[in-house]
Enzyme design. Structure first.
Site, PDB file in Angstrom:
ATOM      1  N   GLU A  16      70.467  43.564  49.184  1.00 14.61           N
ATOM      2  CA  GLU A  16      69.677  42.501  49.815  1.00 14.61           C
ATOM      3  C   GLU A  16      68.231  42.976  49.962  1.00 14.61           C
ATOM      4  OE1 GLU A  16      69.044  41.286  54.491  1.00 14.61           O
ATOM      5  OE2 GLU A  16      71.028  41.899  53.830  1.00 14.61           O
ATOM      6  N   THR A  69      66.817  37.995  55.630  1.00 15.86           N
ATOM      7  CA  THR A  69      65.897  37.417  56.612  1.00 15.86           C
ATOM      8  C   THR A  69      65.427  36.036  56.148  1.00 15.86           C
ATOM      9  OG1 THR A  69      65.105  39.710  56.879  1.00 15.86           O
ATOM     10  CG2 THR A  69      64.087  38.047  58.265  1.00 15.86           C
ATOM     11  N   LYS A  82      77.800  37.730  59.412  1.00 14.49           N
ATOM     12  CA  LYS A  82      77.205  39.048  59.620  1.00 14.49           C
ATOM     13  C   LYS A  82      77.179  39.313  61.113  1.00 14.49           C
ATOM     14  CE  LYS A  82      72.619  39.771  59.660  1.00 14.49           C
ATOM     15  NZ  LYS A  82      71.228  39.882  59.171  1.00 14.49           N
TER      16      LYS A  82
END
Length: 209
Positions: free
Chosen positions: A37, A66, A125
């Site tokens: 990521e 993000t 998550k």
């Protein structure tokens, strides 16, 4: 995400330079970590994702992290991201899901986890995982056994086995894995060593099941 559960690890690159971030990602792929990521807080994050996609090995995935807004999700898809990650329950979840991108959605409570899945998340998550520990994850999974949880946030090498045993399908690893590797002066040799150590934990925990 089959590849995520198979590999057991997501590397989180939050760097200071797009080229260094891309170089770190390629090293991780070489070492066998197949999901990486690139946080959008990295300068030139979309360009880094584009660069990685052009060199992506077979079976490897690059995503955007993000991701906060619908616009972020659209820009991530345009750059070639194959999945997105959010820090919380945001408008980007249904936006990314609508684009066909798997979403790893940040949540901390049972209510947030259920909300994230309702909005289209592929997995939750648990963030910040280190603030609560493996026992908290185990407690969450009691009433929510069908939700795949990824433990993210301050999960170090010593903590990793406990989160797997508590039921995490994978771990998201930022600084404990990446360290300074996504900076111009980063040490890629040390990154290789840490990657091998975390991969060994995955192998050991799989063998113990």
């Amino acid at each position: 995400m089959t590849e995520l559960t198979r590999s057991g690890l997501v590397a989180i690159i939050r760097g200071t330079d797009r080229d260094a971030a891309a170089a770190a990602a390629l090293v991780l792929f070489e070492e066998g970590i197949s999901c990486v990521e690139i946080a959008l807080t990295t300068p030139g994050a979309f360009e880094a994702i584009e660069k990685i996609r052009r060199q992506l090995p077979d079976g490897a995935w690059v995503g955007a992290g993000t991701v906060l807004t619908a616009a972020d999700a659209m820009d991530a898809a345009a750059a070639g991201a194959q999945f997105v990650v959010t820090p919380g329950v945001t408008e980007s979840i249904p936006a990314a899901a609508g684009l066909g991108l798997p979403v790893l959605a940040g949540a901390f409570t049972a209510t947030e986890a259920m909300d994230a899945m309702t909005r289209g998340a592929s997995a939750v998550k648990l963030f910040p995982a280190s603030a609560a520990g493996p026992g908290y994850l185990s407690a969450l999974r009691g009433p929510l056994p069908s939700i795949p949880f990824i433990a993210v946030g301050g999960v170090g090498l010593a903590d990793a086995p406990g989160f797997f045993r508590a039921g995490a399908v994978a771990l998201g690893l930022g600084s404990p894995l990446v360290g300074d590797a996504a900076t111009p002066a980063g040490n890629l040799a040390s990154l290789r060593t840490r990657a091998r150590q975390f991969i060994q934990v995955v192998i050991d925990e799989a063998a113990a099941r």
